[in-house]
Design a protein around this motif. Sequence first.
Motif, PDB file in Angstrom:
ATOM      1  N   GLU A  95      50.998 -33.569 -75.950  1.00 17.05           N
ATOM      2  CA  GLU A  95      51.243 -32.798 -74.951  1.00 17.05           C
ATOM      3  C   GLU A  95      51.544 -31.405 -75.071  1.00 17.05           C
ATOM      4  O   GLU A  95      52.483 -30.959 -75.778  1.00 17.05           O
ATOM      5  CB  GLU A  95      52.350 -33.324 -73.765  1.00 17.05           C
ATOM      6  CG  GLU A  95      51.924 -34.748 -73.411  1.00 17.05           C
ATOM      7  CD  GLU A  95      52.678 -35.219 -72.449  1.00 17.05           C
ATOM      8  OE1 GLU A  95      53.783 -34.662 -72.122  1.00 17.05           O
ATOM      9  OE2 GLU A  95      52.482 -36.386 -72.004  1.00 17.05           O
ATOM     10  N   GLU A  96      50.704 -30.327 -74.557  1.00 23.30           N
ATOM     11  CA  GLU A  96      50.838 -29.040 -74.738  1.00 23.30           C
ATOM     12  C   GLU A  96      50.892 -28.395 -73.257  1.00 23.30           C
ATOM     13  O   GLU A  96      50.038 -28.913 -72.301  1.00 23.30           O
ATOM     14  CB  GLU A  96      49.699 -28.353 -75.567  1.00 23.30           C
ATOM     15  CG  GLU A  96      49.802 -28.926 -76.926  1.00 23.30           C
ATOM     16  CD  GLU A  96      48.631 -28.120 -77.672  1.00 23.30           C
ATOM     17  OE1 GLU A  96      48.053 -27.254 -77.085  1.00 23.30           O
ATOM     18  OE2 GLU A  96      48.546 -28.469 -79.051  1.00 23.30           O
ATOM     19  N   THR A  97      51.334 -27.358 -73.284  1.00 23.54           N
ATOM     20  CA  THR A  97      51.299 -26.729 -71.820  1.00 23.54           C
ATOM     21  C   THR A  97      50.729 -25.452 -71.893  1.00 23.54           C
ATOM     22  O   THR A  97      50.625 -24.587 -72.718  1.00 23.54           O
ATOM     23  CB  THR A  97      53.135 -26.342 -71.323  1.00 23.54           C
ATOM     24  OG1 THR A  97      53.490 -25.209 -72.449  1.00 23.54           O
ATOM     25  CG2 THR A  97      54.031 -27.328 -71.215  1.00 23.54           C
ATOM     26  N   VAL A  98      49.814 -25.521 -70.812  1.00 28.07           N
ATOM     27  CA  VAL A  98      48.816 -24.369 -70.885  1.00 28.07           C
ATOM     28  C   VAL A  98      48.882 -23.744 -69.555  1.00 28.07           C
ATOM     29  O   VAL A  98      49.254 -24.155 -68.423  1.00 28.07           O
ATOM     30  CB  VAL A  98      47.143 -25.038 -70.533  1.00 28.07           C
ATOM     31  CG1 VAL A  98      46.182 -23.863 -70.507  1.00 28.07           C
ATOM     32  CG2 VAL A  98      46.974 -25.902 -71.839  1.00 28.07           C
ATOM     33  N   GLU A  99      48.912 -22.328 -69.558  1.00 26.45           N
ATOM     34  CA  GLU A  99      49.065 -21.403 -68.205  1.00 26.45           C
ATOM     35  C   GLU A  99      47.730 -20.689 -68.126  1.00 26.45           C
ATOM     36  O   GLU A  99      47.171 -20.284 -68.816  1.00 26.45           O
ATOM     37  CB  GLU A  99      50.268 -20.178 -68.824  1.00 26.45           C
ATOM     38  CG  GLU A  99      50.771 -19.457 -67.649  1.00 26.45           C
ATOM     39  CD  GLU A  99      51.602 -18.624 -67.964  1.00 26.45           C
ATOM     40  OE1 GLU A  99      51.639 -17.589 -67.131  1.00 26.45           O
ATOM     41  OE2 GLU A  99      52.419 -18.638 -69.040  1.00 26.45           O
ATOM     42  N   LYS A 100      47.330 -21.080 -66.671  1.00 24.79           N
ATOM     43  CA  LYS A 100      46.261 -20.594 -65.959  1.00 24.79           C
ATOM     44  C   LYS A 100      46.361 -20.037 -64.782  1.00 24.79           C
ATOM     45  O   LYS A 100      46.938 -20.678 -64.039  1.00 24.79           O
ATOM     46  CB  LYS A 100      45.126 -21.711 -66.222  1.00 24.79           C
ATOM     47  CG  LYS A 100      43.886 -21.264 -65.867  1.00 24.79           C
ATOM     48  CD  LYS A 100      42.969 -22.351 -65.927  1.00 24.79           C
ATOM     49  CE  LYS A 100      41.279 -21.745 -65.522  1.00 24.79           C
ATOM     50  NZ  LYS A 100      40.404 -22.784 -65.841  1.00 24.79           N
ATOM     51  N   GLY A 102      48.768 -18.077 -63.847  1.00 27.90           N
ATOM     52  CA  GLY A 102      50.168 -18.096 -63.564  1.00 27.90           C
ATOM     53  C   GLY A 102      50.853 -19.472 -63.244  1.00 27.90           C
ATOM     54  O   GLY A 102      51.804 -19.690 -62.841  1.00 27.90           O
ATOM     55  N   VAL A 103      49.877 -20.543 -63.488  1.00 23.16           N
ATOM     56  CA  VAL A 103      50.408 -21.643 -63.329  1.00 23.16           C
ATOM     57  C   VAL A 103      50.499 -22.635 -64.454  1.00 23.16           C
ATOM     58  O   VAL A 103      49.381 -22.717 -65.137  1.00 23.16           O
ATOM     59  CB  VAL A 103      49.569 -22.662 -62.056  1.00 23.16           C
ATOM     60  CG1 VAL A 103      49.928 -24.188 -62.050  1.00 23.16           C
ATOM     61  CG2 VAL A 103      49.396 -21.935 -61.046  1.00 23.16           C
ATOM     62  N   LYS A 104      51.642 -23.044 -64.770  1.00 18.46           N
ATOM     63  CA  LYS A 104      51.897 -23.944 -65.917  1.00 18.46           C
ATOM     64  C   LYS A 104      51.243 -25.447 -65.714  1.00 18.46           C
ATOM     65  O   LYS A 104      51.976 -26.182 -64.808  1.00 18.46           O
ATOM     66  CB  LYS A 104      53.279 -23.936 -66.678  1.00 18.46           C
ATOM     67  CG  LYS A 104      53.686 -22.514 -67.316  1.00 18.46           C
ATOM     68  CD  LYS A 104      54.989 -22.622 -67.591  1.00 18.46           C
ATOM     69  CE  LYS A 104      55.330 -21.247 -68.203  1.00 18.46           C
ATOM     70  NZ  LYS A 104      56.613 -21.208 -68.835  1.00 18.46           N
ATOM     71  N   LYS A 105      50.592 -26.053 -66.666  1.00 15.56           N
ATOM     72  CA  LYS A 105      50.190 -27.295 -66.755  1.00 15.56           C
ATOM     73  C   LYS A 105      50.222 -27.904 -67.989  1.00 15.56           C
ATOM     74  O   LYS A 105      49.982 -27.465 -69.046  1.00 15.56           O
ATOM     75  CB  LYS A 105      48.618 -27.253 -66.209  1.00 15.56           C
ATOM     76  CG  LYS A 105      48.117 -28.794 -65.667  1.00 15.56           C
ATOM     77  CD  LYS A 105      46.537 -28.420 -65.309  1.00 15.56           C
ATOM     78  CE  LYS A 105      46.188 -29.785 -65.016  1.00 15.56           C
ATOM     79  NZ  LYS A 105      44.759 -29.735 -64.253  1.00 15.56           N
ATOM     80  N   THR A 106      50.849 -29.338 -67.932  1.00 17.71           N
ATOM     81  CA  THR A 106      50.836 -29.935 -69.272  1.00 17.71           C
ATOM     82  C   THR A 106      49.568 -30.862 -69.260  1.00 17.71           C
ATOM     83  O   THR A 106      49.114 -31.722 -68.531  1.00 17.71           O
ATOM     84  CB  THR A 106      51.983 -30.951 -69.168  1.00 17.71           C
ATOM     85  OG1 THR A 106      53.230 -30.168 -68.900  1.00 17.71           O
ATOM     86  CG2 THR A 106      52.297 -31.740 -70.316  1.00 17.71           C
TER      87      THR A 106
END
Length: 119
Positions: A95-100, A102-106
Amino acid sequence: MANIRKGDLVQVITGPTQDRGGDRGKQGKVIEILKDQDRIVVEGVNYVTKHVKVGQTQRGTKTGGIETHEAPIHISNVQLVDPKSKKPTRIGFREETVEKDGVKKTVRVRYAKKSGEKF
């Protein structure tokens, strides 16, 4: 979550070897996935001949004859190829967190485990 997706490079790991007329050891890209049958179509692997009945198109040209194309093989008979070492490898997920915007999503990401090492 599926380990193998359309466009992946895979290698055939079962069946007769190439010197016996089989496909074991061949590598190719996945063209199509038949999820309900657990089968995939791989480019350049499992060629079959199909006899097509002679017919006419609207322009008047005749079609038909003997065609060769790839047939599906079971998904358990292939293994994903590591892009770095070009050898078959197992797949893992992390699992990696991606910021798109301004919203962080796993998200779950596939990665190739170590290939070609003997213990």
